[in-house]
Design an enzyme around this catalytic site. Structure first.
Site, PDB file in Angstrom:
ATOM      1  N   THR A  87       0.877  -1.178   0.000  1.00  0.00           N
ATOM      2  CA  THR A  87       0.000   0.000   0.000  1.00  0.00           C
ATOM      3  C   THR A  87       0.906   1.217   0.000  1.00  0.00           C
ATOM      4  O   THR A  87       1.641   1.443   0.968  1.00  0.00           O
ATOM      5  CB  THR A  87      -0.891   0.011   1.257  1.00  0.00           C
ATOM      6  OG1 THR A  87      -1.623  -1.210   1.315  1.00  0.00           O
ATOM      7  CG2 THR A  87      -1.872   1.182   1.208  1.00  0.00           C
ATOM      8  N   LYS A 162      -7.821   1.265  -3.111  1.00  0.00           N
ATOM      9  CA  LYS A 162      -7.439   0.847  -1.754  1.00  0.00           C
ATOM     10  C   LYS A 162      -7.614   1.998  -0.747  1.00  0.00           C
ATOM     11  O   LYS A 162      -8.211   1.830   0.317  1.00  0.00           O
ATOM     12  CB  LYS A 162      -5.979   0.374  -1.786  1.00  0.00           C
ATOM     13  CG  LYS A 162      -5.325   0.161  -0.449  1.00  0.00           C
ATOM     14  CD  LYS A 162      -5.673  -1.162   0.169  1.00  0.00           C
ATOM     15  CE  LYS A 162      -5.091  -1.290   1.569  1.00  0.00           C
ATOM     16  NZ  LYS A 162      -5.537  -2.483   2.244  1.00  0.00           N
ATOM     17  N   LYS A 237      -1.691   5.115   8.576  1.00  0.00           N
ATOM     18  CA  LYS A 237      -0.906   5.157   7.331  1.00  0.00           C
ATOM     19  C   LYS A 237      -1.834   5.329   6.128  1.00  0.00           C
ATOM     20  O   LYS A 237      -1.628   6.192   5.275  1.00  0.00           O
ATOM     21  CB  LYS A 237      -0.094   3.860   7.184  1.00  0.00           C
ATOM     22  CG  LYS A 237       0.604   3.757   5.838  1.00  0.00           C
ATOM     23  CD  LYS A 237       1.200   2.372   5.556  1.00  0.00           C
ATOM     24  CE  LYS A 237       1.655   2.312   4.096  1.00  0.00           C
ATOM     25  NZ  LYS A 237       2.192   1.031   3.686  1.00  0.00           N
TER      26      LYS A 237
HETATM   27  P1  NAD Z   1       6.204  -5.812   7.241  1.00  0.00           P
HETATM   28  O1  NAD Z   1       6.917  -4.666   7.873  1.00  0.00           O
HETATM   29  O2  NAD Z   1       5.906  -7.021   8.037  1.00  0.00           O
HETATM   30  O3  NAD Z   1       7.000  -6.290   5.917  1.00  0.00           O
HETATM   31  C1  NAD Z   1       7.722  -5.435   5.084  1.00  0.00           C
HETATM   32  C2  NAD Z   1       9.023  -6.137   4.746  1.00  0.00           C
HETATM   33  O4  NAD Z   1       9.768  -5.347   3.823  1.00  0.00           O
HETATM   34  C3  NAD Z   1       9.940  -6.325   5.979  1.00  0.00           C
HETATM   35  O5  NAD Z   1      10.222  -7.704   6.147  1.00  0.00           O
HETATM   36  C4  NAD Z   1      11.188  -5.531   5.639  1.00  0.00           C
HETATM   37  O6  NAD Z   1      12.398  -6.121   6.108  1.00  0.00           O
HETATM   38  C5  NAD Z   1      11.139  -5.521   4.127  1.00  0.00           C
HETATM   39  N1  NAD Z   1      11.905  -4.450   3.527  1.00  0.00           N
HETATM   40  C6  NAD Z   1      11.943  -3.144   3.879  1.00  0.00           C
HETATM   41  N2  NAD Z   1      12.792  -2.470   3.062  1.00  0.00           N
HETATM   42  C7  NAD Z   1      13.280  -3.362   2.190  1.00  0.00           C
HETATM   43  C8  NAD Z   1      14.196  -3.277   1.111  1.00  0.00           C
HETATM   44  N3  NAD Z   1      14.768  -2.117   0.764  1.00  0.00           N
HETATM   45  N4  NAD Z   1      14.486  -4.414   0.424  1.00  0.00           N
HETATM   46  C9  NAD Z   1      13.909  -5.597   0.768  1.00  0.00           C
HETATM   47  N5  NAD Z   1      13.040  -5.743   1.793  1.00  0.00           N
HETATM   48  C10 NAD Z   1      12.734  -4.635   2.491  1.00  0.00           C
HETATM   49  O7  NAD Z   1       4.854  -5.177   6.642  1.00  0.00           O
HETATM   50  P2  NAD Z   1       3.548  -5.980   6.140  1.00  0.00           P
HETATM   51  O8  NAD Z   1       2.555  -6.018   7.235  1.00  0.00           O
HETATM   52  O9  NAD Z   1       3.997  -7.238   5.455  1.00  0.00           O
HETATM   53  O10 NAD Z   1       2.992  -4.934   5.058  1.00  0.00           O
HETATM   54  C11 NAD Z   1       3.558  -4.825   3.758  1.00  0.00           C
HETATM   55  C12 NAD Z   1       2.678  -3.907   2.932  1.00  0.00           C
HETATM   56  O11 NAD Z   1       1.346  -4.437   2.870  1.00  0.00           O
HETATM   57  C13 NAD Z   1       2.545  -2.497   3.510  1.00  0.00           C
HETATM   58  O12 NAD Z   1       2.569  -1.576   2.432  1.00  0.00           O
HETATM   59  C14 NAD Z   1       1.198  -2.525   4.204  1.00  0.00           C
HETATM   60  O13 NAD Z   1       0.584  -1.248   4.270  1.00  0.00           O
HETATM   61  C15 NAD Z   1       0.425  -3.457   3.296  1.00  0.00           C
HETATM   62  N6  NAD Z   1      -0.716  -4.144   3.939  1.00  0.00           N
HETATM   63  C16 NAD Z   1      -0.564  -4.701   5.171  1.00  0.00           C
HETATM   64  C17 NAD Z   1      -1.649  -5.340   5.759  1.00  0.00           C
HETATM   65  C18 NAD Z   1      -1.517  -5.967   7.126  1.00  0.00           C
HETATM   66  O14 NAD Z   1      -2.555  -6.300   7.716  1.00  0.00           O
HETATM   67  N7  NAD Z   1      -0.309  -6.182   7.646  1.00  0.00           N
HETATM   68  C19 NAD Z   1      -2.873  -5.403   5.089  1.00  0.00           C
HETATM   69  C20 NAD Z   1      -2.988  -4.860   3.811  1.00  0.00           C
HETATM   70  C21 NAD Z   1      -1.880  -4.218   3.248  1.00  0.00           C
END
Ligand code: NAD
Length: 290
Positions: A87, A162, A237
């Protein structure tokens, strides 16, 4: 299919695991998260992208997406599709898609709803922006990771869908919580309030499916001490992204703006961080009008 997967956190990890289970060859890269079983570990994001037909990213925000995209686009094979499921802001989604297209690649923004449970169970909803051919190429992967994929339009349309959805969600959750708090003060039993509203014109997903009052309606994070679920900071966010987009598009969104401000206060000043976004109810409960 050969797939590169960058960002294997709470969402990306189980999504990649489901692609492996379905028989795809997935090479992953993450700065810190462990590789799910069956995902080959790359040492860099570019290495994960080499030779992949589809590269999926699932990253925290637009700035990180832009920097990862700058690294992987030159490494991708002609005709491959860069599919971002994070997102992020609409402007970053469009900028990254433009860079990919300029390099002869396909590009989709395909954010999801359904949370970690949906990612784990393969029941996410994808909302995608990009060209028809790119959507068609990635659709079989959406079908593995999710239960529904809607092609919303051109680049950025997925992120637009979204954040508009989540702006409604944030505003509606606040309205539902403040109504419960008012009902309390008027001496109205919460169960009676639910019984009426859930079948009257005030019904909503937040009332009917995710009721913020403990012990009322279907089981929700309210029944588990408001442990997320969908954390208040993630709601903040998404509301901030909606307001960034509203400024950029010159749209008047007073309710979204106020919801963003209330969640900002809740997360930054009122111990809401780490709580489910429905914990707005105990917040309102404690407050008077001043
Ligand atoms: P998270 O923080 O668990 O995962 C993000 C991952 O990205 C981490 O493991 C981090 O190490 C990695 N990362 C960061 N910078 C990086 C880079 N330069 N290279 C490689 N890896 C890198 O977050 P999440 O909960 O998995 O969410 C991910 C996305 O999905 C976000 O944009 C969030 O808004 C969206 N989202 C989350 C949910 C939820 O319920 N968690 C629901 C819908 C959408």
């Amino acid at each position: 299919m050969k797939i590169g997967f960058i960002g294997l956190g709470n969402m990306g990890g189980p999504m990649a695991a489901n692609l492996v289970k379905a028989g795809h060859a997935v090479t992953g890269f993450d700065l810190t998260a462990p590789m799910p079983e069956g995902v080959s570990k790359a040492e860099t994001a570019a290495e994960a992208a080499v030779g992949a037909e589809v590269v999926i990213t699932m990253l925290p925000n637009g700035a990180i997406l832009r920097s990862v995209a700058a690294e992987v686009i030159p490494a991708m094979s002609a005709g491959a599709v860069l599919c971002d499921c994070s997102t992020v802001d609409v402007d970053s989604a469009r900028a990254v898609a433009g860079e990919a297209q300029a390099a002869g690649l396909g590009a989709l923004d395909a954010p999801v709803s359904g949370g970690v449970g949906g990612a784990t169970n393969g029941t996410l909803t994808f909302m995608a922006g990009g060209a028809d051919a790119d959507f068609a190429k990635v659709k079989p992967l959406f079908d593995i990771m999710g239960q529904k994929a809607v092609h919303c339009g051109a680049s950025g349309a997925g992120q637009a869908a979204k954040i508009c959805n989540n702006m409604i969600l944030g505003v509606t959750m606040i309205a539902t919580c403040e109504a419960f708090a008012l009902a309390d003060k008027l001496g109205l039993d919460r169960q009676k309030m639910f019984d009426v509203v859930s079948t009257s014109s005030g019904y909503s997903w937040t009332m009917n499916a995710y009721c913020p009052a403990p012990g009322v309606g279907p089981t929700s994070p309210a029944d588990n001490g408001y442990k997320p679920g969908f954390a208040a900071e993630l709601m903040l966010k998404d509301l901030n992204l909606s307001q960034q987009a509203a400024v950029s598009a010159d749209a008047d969104t007073p309710m979204g703006q106020l919801a963003a401000e209330l969640y900002r206060r809740f997360v930054e000043d009122e111990a809401g961080r780490g709580m489910d976004f429905s914990a707005m109810l105990p917040r309102f409960e404690k407050r008077g009008r001043a």
